[in-house]
Motif scaffolding. Structure first.
Motif, short mmCIF file in Angstrom:
data_model
loop_
_atom_site.label_atom_id
_atom_site.label_comp_id
_atom_site.label_asym_id
_atom_site.label_seq_id
_atom_site.Cartn_x
_atom_site.Cartn_y
_atom_site.Cartn_z
N ALA A 237 1.08 -8.79 -5.48
CA ALA A 237 1.25 -9.68 -4.64
C ALA A 237 0.95 -10.34 -4.35
O ALA A 237 1.57 -11.47 -3.58
CB ALA A 237 2.09 -8.65 -3.32
N ALA A 238 -0.69 -10.35 -3.92
CA ALA A 238 -1.40 -10.63 -3.62
C ALA A 238 -2.02 -12.61 -3.67
O ALA A 238 -2.07 -13.11 -4.36
CB ALA A 238 -2.75 -10.03 -3.35
N ALA A 239 -1.18 -12.21 -5.51
CA ALA A 239 -1.60 -13.23 -6.92
C ALA A 239 -0.04 -14.15 -6.84
O ALA A 239 -0.52 -15.23 -7.50
CB ALA A 239 -1.90 -12.78 -7.86
N ALA B 219 5.06 -7.25 0.78
CA ALA B 219 5.78 -8.28 -0.17
C ALA B 219 7.05 -8.87 0.29
O ALA B 219 8.00 -10.40 -0.11
CB ALA B 219 6.11 -7.79 -1.46
N ALA B 220 7.88 -8.29 1.27
CA ALA B 220 9.16 -8.52 2.19
C ALA B 220 8.44 -9.41 2.62
O ALA B 220 9.91 -10.39 3.25
CB ALA B 220 10.14 -7.44 2.96
N VAL B 221 7.60 -9.40 3.98
CA VAL B 221 7.38 -10.77 5.10
C VAL B 221 7.30 -11.93 3.97
O VAL B 221 8.24 -12.80 4.69
CB VAL B 221 6.50 -10.26 5.68
CG1 VAL B 221 6.14 -11.30 6.21
CG2 VAL B 221 7.16 -9.07 6.67
N LEU B 222 6.55 -11.71 2.61
CA LEU B 222 6.56 -13.21 2.36
C LEU B 222 7.04 -13.82 1.57
O LEU B 222 7.21 -15.06 1.29
CB LEU B 222 5.32 -13.22 1.60
CG LEU B 222 3.73 -12.55 1.78
CD1 LEU B 222 2.39 -11.65 0.43
CD2 LEU B 222 2.63 -14.35 3.07
N ALA B 223 7.95 -12.79 0.65
CA ALA B 223 9.25 -13.64 0.32
C ALA B 223 10.57 -13.51 0.62
O ALA B 223 11.59 -14.17 0.44
CB ALA B 223 9.39 -12.36 -0.21
N ILE C 83 0.05 2.62 -9.20
CA ILE C 83 1.29 1.09 -8.36
C ILE C 83 1.48 0.59 -7.71
O ILE C 83 1.13 -0.78 -8.02
CB ILE C 83 2.77 2.11 -8.75
CG1 ILE C 83 3.31 2.99 -10.12
CG2 ILE C 83 3.54 1.31 -8.25
CD1 ILE C 83 2.86 1.59 -11.38
N THR C 84 0.71 1.27 -6.46
CA THR C 84 0.41 0.71 -5.25
C THR C 84 -0.71 -0.84 -5.47
O THR C 84 -0.68 -1.37 -5.32
CB THR C 84 0.41 1.59 -4.00
OG1 THR C 84 0.78 2.29 -4.05
CG2 THR C 84 -0.61 0.28 -3.05
N LEU C 85 -1.26 0.36 -6.05
CA LEU C 85 -2.94 -0.72 -6.59
C LEU C 85 -2.45 -2.18 -6.97
O LEU C 85 -2.61 -3.03 -7.06
CB LEU C 85 -4.00 -0.22 -6.98
CG LEU C 85 -4.44 0.69 -6.30
CD1 LEU C 85 -5.92 1.64 -7.17
CD2 LEU C 85 -5.56 -0.37 -4.92
N ALA C 86 -1.75 -1.71 -8.31
CA ALA C 86 -1.27 -3.48 -9.14
C ALA C 86 0.07 -3.94 -8.74
O ALA C 86 -0.11 -5.14 -8.81
CB ALA C 86 -0.30 -2.40 -10.62
#
Length: 169
Positions: free
Chosen positions: A90-92, A131-135, A82-85
Motif C-alpha cells: 500500500a505504501a508503494a 488503503a481504503a482511504v487512499l483508494a 501478511i500485515t507487513l507485506a
C-alpha cells in the motif's frame, strides 16, 4: 545465510476457487499437500511481482484476498507477516489493490459474537483503513459494522470503527 522453510500439511477438506491451489502450494508425491513459506527471498519477489501486476492492472485482488484468508485461517501464515507485506504494498502505491484484497479477506477473519479476535487483527485493520482511504474505498464488509459497534478500547475495535466510518461515508 541459510534459508529456513516451514512446512505444514494443507487440510484435505480445504477447497479452493475453481479447484486450483495457489502457486506456493505443491502436491507431495505421497498425496499430501504441503505449504512452504521461505523466510528470506520470498518477500522481495512477492513485492516486485505484486507491484508489477498492480501497475499493469492485472493484480488478482479478490483471489489473493481469498488466499490470504484461507492461509491465515489454517495457520500457514501469521497476520503479522501478511500485515507487513500488505502495508508495504500500500505504501508503494498499490493501495487500491490492497484495499480490494482486504475487502475480500476480512470477513472470514473477523471474529463472530463471543469470539476473541486473532492476534494482529488490529494492525491488519489499520492497513485496511489506510488503503481504503487512499483508494477511496466504499462498501460494506460482512461483520464489520457489528464489530465497530462493540464497546471497548482495544486496537481491534478502534480500527474496526475507523474502517467502518471510512468505507461508509
Amino acid at each position: 545465510m541459510r534459508r529456513r522453510t516451514w512446512r505444514r500439511s494443507w487440510p484435505a477438506s480445504a477447497t479452493w476457487a475453481g479447484g486450483r491451489l495457489p502457486h506456493h502450494l505443491a502436491e507431495e508425491p505421497r498425496g499430501g499437500v504441503q505449504a512452504r513459506w521461505e523466510i528470506e527471498g520470498l518477500a522481495p519477489g512477492f513485492r516486485l511481482a505484486a507491484l508489477t501486476l498492480a501497475a499493469r492492472g492485472q493484480f488478482p485482488a479478490a483471489e489473493f484476498g481469498r488466499a490470504v484468508a484461507e492461509l491465515i485461517r489454517h495457520g500457514f501464515v501469521t497476520l503479522k507477516r501478511i500485515t507487513l507485506a500488505l502495508g508495504d504494498l500500500a505504501a508503494a502505491g498499490a493501495h487500491a489493490e490492497v484495499w480490494r484484497a482486504l475487502a475480500v479477506a476480512l470477513p472470514p477473519l473477523l471474529p463472530g459474537p463471543g469470539e476473541r479476535p486473532r492476534a494482529g487483527l488490529g494492525e491488519l485493520l489499520g492497513v485496511a483503513v489506510r488503503a481504503a482511504v487512499l483508494a477511496g474505498g466504499k462498501g460494506e464488509i460482512l461483520g464489520l459494522a457489528e464489530m465497530a459497534a462493540r464497546k471497548g478500547s482495544s486496537l481491534v475495535l478502534h480500527e474496526a470503527g475507523r474502517l467502518h466510518e471510512a468505507i461508509s461515508s
